[in-house]
Enzyme design. Sequence first.
Site, PDB file in Angstrom:
ATOM      1  N   ARG A  13       0.826  -1.217   0.000  1.00 36.64           N
ATOM      2  CA  ARG A  13       0.000   0.000   0.000  1.00 36.64           C
ATOM      3  C   ARG A  13       0.860   1.266   0.000  1.00 36.64           C
ATOM      4  O   ARG A  13       0.462   2.275  -0.586  1.00 36.64           O
ATOM      5  CB  ARG A  13      -0.935  -0.006   1.203  1.00 36.64           C
ATOM      6  CG  ARG A  13      -2.073  -0.982   0.995  1.00 36.64           C
ATOM      7  CD  ARG A  13      -3.188  -0.748   1.975  1.00 36.64           C
ATOM      8  NE  ARG A  13      -4.363  -1.478   1.582  1.00 36.64           N
ATOM      9  CZ  ARG A  13      -5.144  -2.142   2.419  1.00 36.64           C
ATOM     10  NH1 ARG A  13      -4.866  -2.165   3.705  1.00 36.64           N
ATOM     11  NH2 ARG A  13      -6.200  -2.777   1.968  1.00 36.64           N
ATOM     12  N   LYS A  52     -21.449 -15.490   1.016  1.00 31.48           N
ATOM     13  CA  LYS A  52     -22.879 -15.192   1.148  1.00 31.48           C
ATOM     14  C   LYS A  52     -23.507 -14.561  -0.086  1.00 31.48           C
ATOM     15  O   LYS A  52     -22.968 -13.620  -0.651  1.00 31.48           O
ATOM     16  CB  LYS A  52     -23.078 -14.225   2.310  1.00 31.48           C
ATOM     17  CG  LYS A  52     -22.830 -14.835   3.650  1.00 31.48           C
ATOM     18  CD  LYS A  52     -23.350 -13.891   4.706  1.00 31.48           C
ATOM     19  CE  LYS A  52     -22.842 -14.275   6.077  1.00 31.48           C
ATOM     20  NZ  LYS A  52     -22.566 -13.092   6.875  1.00 31.48           N
ATOM     21  N   GLY A  66     -10.637  -8.763  -1.366  1.00 33.31           N
ATOM     22  CA  GLY A  66      -9.411  -9.273  -0.763  1.00 33.31           C
ATOM     23  C   GLY A  66      -9.127 -10.751  -1.008  1.00 33.31           C
ATOM     24  O   GLY A  66      -8.000 -11.123  -1.339  1.00 33.31           O
ATOM     25  N   GLY A  93     -14.459  -3.600   0.309  1.00 35.65           N
ATOM     26  CA  GLY A  93     -15.783  -3.045   0.614  1.00 35.65           C
ATOM     27  C   GLY A  93     -16.139  -1.915  -0.335  1.00 35.65           C
ATOM     28  O   GLY A  93     -17.258  -1.854  -0.862  1.00 35.65           O
TER      29      GLY A  93
HETATM   30  P1  AMP Z   1     -16.451 -13.500   0.943  1.00 39.39           P
HETATM   31  O1  AMP Z   1     -15.785 -12.712   2.037  1.00 39.39           O
HETATM   32  O2  AMP Z   1     -17.928 -13.405   0.958  1.00 39.39           O
HETATM   33  O3  AMP Z   1     -15.842 -13.229  -0.418  1.00 39.39           O
HETATM   34  O4  AMP Z   1     -16.173 -15.029   1.277  1.00 39.39           O
HETATM   35  C1  AMP Z   1     -14.895 -15.569   1.347  1.00 39.39           C
HETATM   36  C2  AMP Z   1     -14.947 -16.790   2.212  1.00 39.39           C
HETATM   37  O5  AMP Z   1     -15.863 -17.718   1.666  1.00 39.39           O
HETATM   38  C3  AMP Z   1     -13.603 -17.472   2.274  1.00 39.39           C
HETATM   39  O6  AMP Z   1     -13.133 -17.396   3.599  1.00 39.39           O
HETATM   40  C4  AMP Z   1     -13.913 -18.898   1.866  1.00 39.39           C
HETATM   41  O7  AMP Z   1     -13.269 -19.854   2.673  1.00 39.39           O
HETATM   42  C5  AMP Z   1     -15.409 -19.003   2.052  1.00 39.39           C
HETATM   43  N1  AMP Z   1     -15.964 -20.070   1.197  1.00 39.39           N
HETATM   44  C6  AMP Z   1     -15.796 -20.216  -0.126  1.00 39.39           C
HETATM   45  N2  AMP Z   1     -16.391 -21.323  -0.563  1.00 39.39           N
HETATM   46  C7  AMP Z   1     -16.982 -21.918   0.511  1.00 39.39           C
HETATM   47  C8  AMP Z   1     -17.747 -23.089   0.697  1.00 39.39           C
HETATM   48  N3  AMP Z   1     -18.035 -23.881  -0.326  1.00 39.39           N
HETATM   49  N4  AMP Z   1     -18.184 -23.369   1.936  1.00 39.39           N
HETATM   50  C9  AMP Z   1     -17.885 -22.555   2.969  1.00 39.39           C
HETATM   51  N5  AMP Z   1     -17.163 -21.423   2.855  1.00 39.39           N
HETATM   52  C10 AMP Z   1     -16.713 -21.099   1.639  1.00 39.39           C
END
Ligand code: AMP
Length: 395
Positions: A36, A200, A353, A376
């Site tokens: 950064r 999510k 990230g 974000g």
């Molecule tokens: P996000 O911050 O929403 O981009 O989510 C990232 C997180 O989603 C990472 O820590 C991954 O380990 C988790 N993740 C990805 N695929 C899966 C899965 N199939 N089951 C549970 N967690 C997951």
Amino acid sequence: MEFRKLSELELKDKKVLVRLDLNVPLDNGKITDDTRIQAALPTIRYLLEHTKKIALMSHLGRPDGEVMPEFSLEPIGERLAELLNLEVVFVKDYTSEPAEHVLNQLSKNQIILYENLRFHAGETKNDPTFARQLAQGFDCYVNDAFGTLHRAHASVVAAAEFFPANKRAAGLLVEREIEVLSGLQKKPTAPFTVIMGGSKVSDKISVVLNLMQSANYLLVGGAMAYTFLKYQGVEVGDSRVEHDKLDLVAAIYKNAEARKVQIILPEDHIAAEKFGKDAVPVELNTKSIPKGLMGLDIGRKTAKHYADIIALSKTVLWNGPMGVFEFDQFARGSLRVAEAMADCKGFTVIGGGDSVSAANKAGVADHIDHISTGGGASLEFLEGTMLPGVKVLLK
Ligand code: AMP
């Protein structure tokens, strides 16, 4: 989006207040990754070519309005001094007396760095009194901290508002981010493929709905994919499903149909009996997942299919890993997507990230056209939201 750029500011002999993102990881006061700081150098150098009176400010960590020595910007000042080969005058107290007098005494080879903005409660409260203390004595304001533009904080909004509109501008990093991310929403060259993964559906729904206006393909991976599969009536075993978000998935399908966007879901999986570092991977050659197993990565066939679509795309945006890439046995899908993006001849963008970490893990980050620095902020920008830190830079 008509925002003012650095090149449009009249800078000769002007005193410039600069908001940067120098929030680097520290271990016992030692910087462990100075990416950064390096990223901020082009804007600092540009300013130094045009004027000699600049003061830099940033947050570091979350000290929540308290002075916490472990979050001091002093080591960052030392690194900046080395990289720029000049003296960084570190101003710890800029509230009992504004930094104006230090500014007026700056000699040729000196710049100012303020101590951590978040040592002051006024920063996150967008407090105008605190903002005045920051801004007093300066002629121009520059913001190059893309990752904080979605936050209405004093150094981002209230301080900027102390300057006339034609004296506030985006730094070079922010300029590039806004141009790339607004380009994806306007008229990206088709075929435009959006790859969404991560944990999510609810976190990404607004981005997906907004990008449906310009996307041709939506490839879904990560835990999100199981909520999509569930909606389609596919058995997903013990995979993580957001049962209360099935209506959001319905909204995505409705939009996709209206706009002729193809939604593509995993057709095979890497699954396991449990979630964990030592979980044993099971390759499942089917779309469905039996009870007792949970999907933790996209399978080989899916990864190949996604890579093929990426290869034929002229524009690609990726946000969110395809599986639990933190564990090596479930990282392959994300690495494969990162590699396919690196090989893609079209314009490639990674935001967020975790997908950036996956690209680094695959060793291909240098082959991606644009890597967004603010997770974000880039998501909110892609939702079509006017970020408070961008609004104050509009013409
Ligand atoms: P996000 O911050 O929403 O981009 O989510 C990232 C997180 O989603 C990472 O820590 C991954 O380990 C988790 N993740 C990805 N695929 C899966 C899965 N199939 N089951 C549970 N967690 C997951």
